[in-house]
Design an enzyme around this catalytic site. Structure first.
Site, PDB file in Angstrom:
ATOM      1  N   GLY A 139       0.805  -1.294   0.083  1.00 52.16           N
ATOM      2  CA  GLY A 139       0.115  -0.015   0.023  1.00 52.16           C
ATOM      3  C   GLY A 139       0.772   1.111   0.111  1.00 52.16           C
ATOM      4  N   VAL A 140       0.369   2.202   0.769  1.00 52.39           N
ATOM      5  CA  VAL A 140       0.975   3.569   0.630  1.00 52.39           C
ATOM      6  C   VAL A 140       2.232   3.599   1.444  1.00 52.39           C
ATOM      7  CG1 VAL A 140      -0.100   4.426   3.003  1.00 52.39           C
ATOM      8  CG2 VAL A 140       0.638   6.109   1.279  1.00 52.39           C
ATOM      9  N   ASP A 141       2.616   2.579   2.385  1.00 47.82           N
ATOM     10  CA  ASP A 141       3.813   2.469   3.161  1.00 47.82           C
ATOM     11  C   ASP A 141       4.905   1.899   2.086  1.00 47.82           C
ATOM     12  OD1 ASP A 141       5.669   2.058   5.110  1.00 47.82           O
ATOM     13  OD2 ASP A 141       4.779   0.109   5.851  1.00 47.82           O
TER      14      ASP A 141
ATOM     15  N   TYR B 265      -5.653  -2.808   6.253  1.00 45.73           N
ATOM     16  CA  TYR B 265      -6.388  -2.790   7.465  1.00 45.73           C
ATOM     17  C   TYR B 265      -7.746  -2.710   7.741  1.00 45.73           C
ATOM     18  CZ  TYR B 265      -1.564  -2.765   9.787  1.00 45.73           C
ATOM     19  OH  TYR B 265      -0.410  -3.375  10.177  1.00 45.73           O
TER      20      TYR B 265
HETATM   21  N1  AR6 Z   1      -0.936   7.908  -1.952  1.00 51.03           N
HETATM   22  C1  AR6 Z   1      -1.983   7.987  -1.209  1.00 51.03           C
HETATM   23  N2  AR6 Z   1      -2.456   7.141  -0.687  1.00 51.03           N
HETATM   24  C2  AR6 Z   1      -2.293   5.788  -0.805  1.00 51.03           C
HETATM   25  C3  AR6 Z   1      -1.201   5.505  -1.907  1.00 51.03           C
HETATM   26  C4  AR6 Z   1      -0.289   6.591  -2.336  1.00 51.03           C
HETATM   27  N3  AR6 Z   1       0.554   6.376  -3.074  1.00 51.03           N
HETATM   28  N4  AR6 Z   1      -1.324   3.947  -2.024  1.00 51.03           N
HETATM   29  C5  AR6 Z   1      -2.225   3.663  -1.345  1.00 51.03           C
HETATM   30  N5  AR6 Z   1      -3.115   4.666  -0.805  1.00 51.03           N
HETATM   31  P1  AR6 Z   1      -2.916   0.861   3.133  1.00 51.03           P
HETATM   32  P2  AR6 Z   1      -3.675   0.551   5.938  1.00 51.03           P
HETATM   33  C6  AR6 Z   1      -4.267   4.841   0.262  1.00 51.03           C
HETATM   34  O1  AR6 Z   1      -3.320  -0.468   2.679  1.00 51.03           O
HETATM   35  O2  AR6 Z   1      -4.831   0.215   5.692  1.00 51.03           O
HETATM   36  C7  AR6 Z   1       0.899  -1.671   4.639  1.00 51.03           C
HETATM   37  O3  AR6 Z   1       1.484  -2.939   4.080  1.00 51.03           O
HETATM   38  C8  AR6 Z   1      -5.245   3.511   0.017  1.00 51.03           C
HETATM   39  O4  AR6 Z   1      -6.000   3.756  -1.184  1.00 51.03           O
HETATM   40  O5  AR6 Z   1      -1.625   1.447   2.493  1.00 51.03           O
HETATM   41  O6  AR6 Z   1      -3.352   1.631   7.149  1.00 51.03           O
HETATM   42  C9  AR6 Z   1       1.594  -1.507   5.889  1.00 51.03           C
HETATM   43  O7  AR6 Z   1       2.975  -1.938   5.973  1.00 51.03           O
HETATM   44  C10 AR6 Z   1      -5.892   3.502   1.295  1.00 51.03           C
HETATM   45  O8  AR6 Z   1      -6.921   4.427   1.177  1.00 51.03           O
HETATM   46  O9  AR6 Z   1      -2.564   1.049   4.796  1.00 51.03           O
HETATM   47  C11 AR6 Z   1       0.584  -2.091   6.850  1.00 51.03           C
HETATM   48  O10 AR6 Z   1       1.068  -3.498   7.031  1.00 51.03           O
HETATM   49  C12 AR6 Z   1      -4.783   4.161   2.342  1.00 51.03           C
HETATM   50  O11 AR6 Z   1      -3.615   4.591   1.684  1.00 51.03           O
HETATM   51  C13 AR6 Z   1      -0.873  -2.103   5.998  1.00 51.03           C
HETATM   52  O12 AR6 Z   1      -0.520  -1.882   4.940  1.00 51.03           O
HETATM   53  C14 AR6 Z   1      -4.286   3.018   3.549  1.00 51.03           C
HETATM   54  O13 AR6 Z   1      -4.294   1.876   2.681  1.00 51.03           O
HETATM   55  C15 AR6 Z   1      -1.416  -0.844   6.834  1.00 51.03           C
HETATM   56  O14 AR6 Z   1      -2.930  -0.764   6.299  1.00 51.03           O
END
Ligand code: AR6
Length: 173
Positions: free
Chosen positions: A33-35, A122
């Site tokens: 994801g964003v991470d 999550y």
């Molecule tokens: N820019 C902005 N938002 C984004 C981007 C980006 N480049 N990419 C994704 N999103 P998630 P969580 C949005 O899954 O639910 C990871 O593996 C996405 O559409 O990134 O807190 C971590 O290491 C969504 O709305 O984070 C943890 O293990 C939002 O970011 C776990 O995922 C959050 O999605 C955390 O899960």
């Protein structure tokens, strides 16, 4: 000083605010994801710095440099893994936003971009998560001296619409 909150559709790795807020996991060692996008764009030095931090508890936040990213700092926060049977997750999610803003303030930062914590892997219901996020920031921002501008950076229309709805609800509150 004028304070404002802006909701935008964009990729948070492109934001040149003082800080961007990463939706990390408790290891702080990267993920999907964003991470994953933040670590990819920042380069390997980010994970090296993260290794020195000893992880992060859910609802807490830690700060690092941003390396190859256009922002100056990355604030890493860990949202709750959604489980409808567990109480108090709303408070943990709220803490992510409040603690990230406090950390920005302590570091004299003025502009902060948030990702939508916990709304991806999550599994937090998007409308609910965005309501919590918006009201946490809208209530905390007036109490801060340095932080003046917050962006909610949405990666898809669904999250954008949920933040817009949350903004409207907050104003009518
Ligand atoms: N820019 C902005 N938002 C984004 C981007 C980006 N480049 N990419 C994704 N999103 P998630 P969580 C949005 O899954 O639910 C990871 O593996 C996405 O559409 O990134 O807190 C971590 O290491 C969504 O709305 O984070 C943890 O293990 C939002 O970011 C776990 O995922 C959050 O999605 C955390 O899960």
């Amino acid at each position: 000083m004028d304070k404002s909150i802006e909701i935008i559709l964009d990729d948070i790795t492109k934001m040149n605010t003082d800080a961007i807020v990463n939706a990390a996991n408790r290891s702080l060692l990267g993920g999907g994801g964003v991470d994953g996008a933040i670590h990819m764009a920042a380069g390997k030095e980010l994970v090296r710095e993260c290794m020195t931090l000893g992880g992060c508890m859910t609802g807490e936040a830690k700060i690092t440099s941003a390396y190859k990213l256009p922002c100056k700092y990355v604030i890493h926060t860990v949202g709750p893994v959604y489980d409808e049977n567990v109480k108090g997750q709303d408070k943990l999610l709220e803490n992510c936003y409040v603690n990230s803003l406090k950390l920005a303030e302590e570091n004299n930062l003025e502009t902060v971009s948030f990702s939508a914590i916990s709304t991806g892997a999550y599994g937090y219901p998007i409308d609910e998560a965005c309501q919590i996020a918006f009201s946490a920031v809208a209530k905390t921002l007036p109490q801060l001296k340095r932080v003046r501008k917050v962006f909610f950076v949405c990666f898809n229309q669904k999250v954008f619409d949920a933040f817009k709805k949350a903004e409207k609800n907050f104003k009518n509150y």
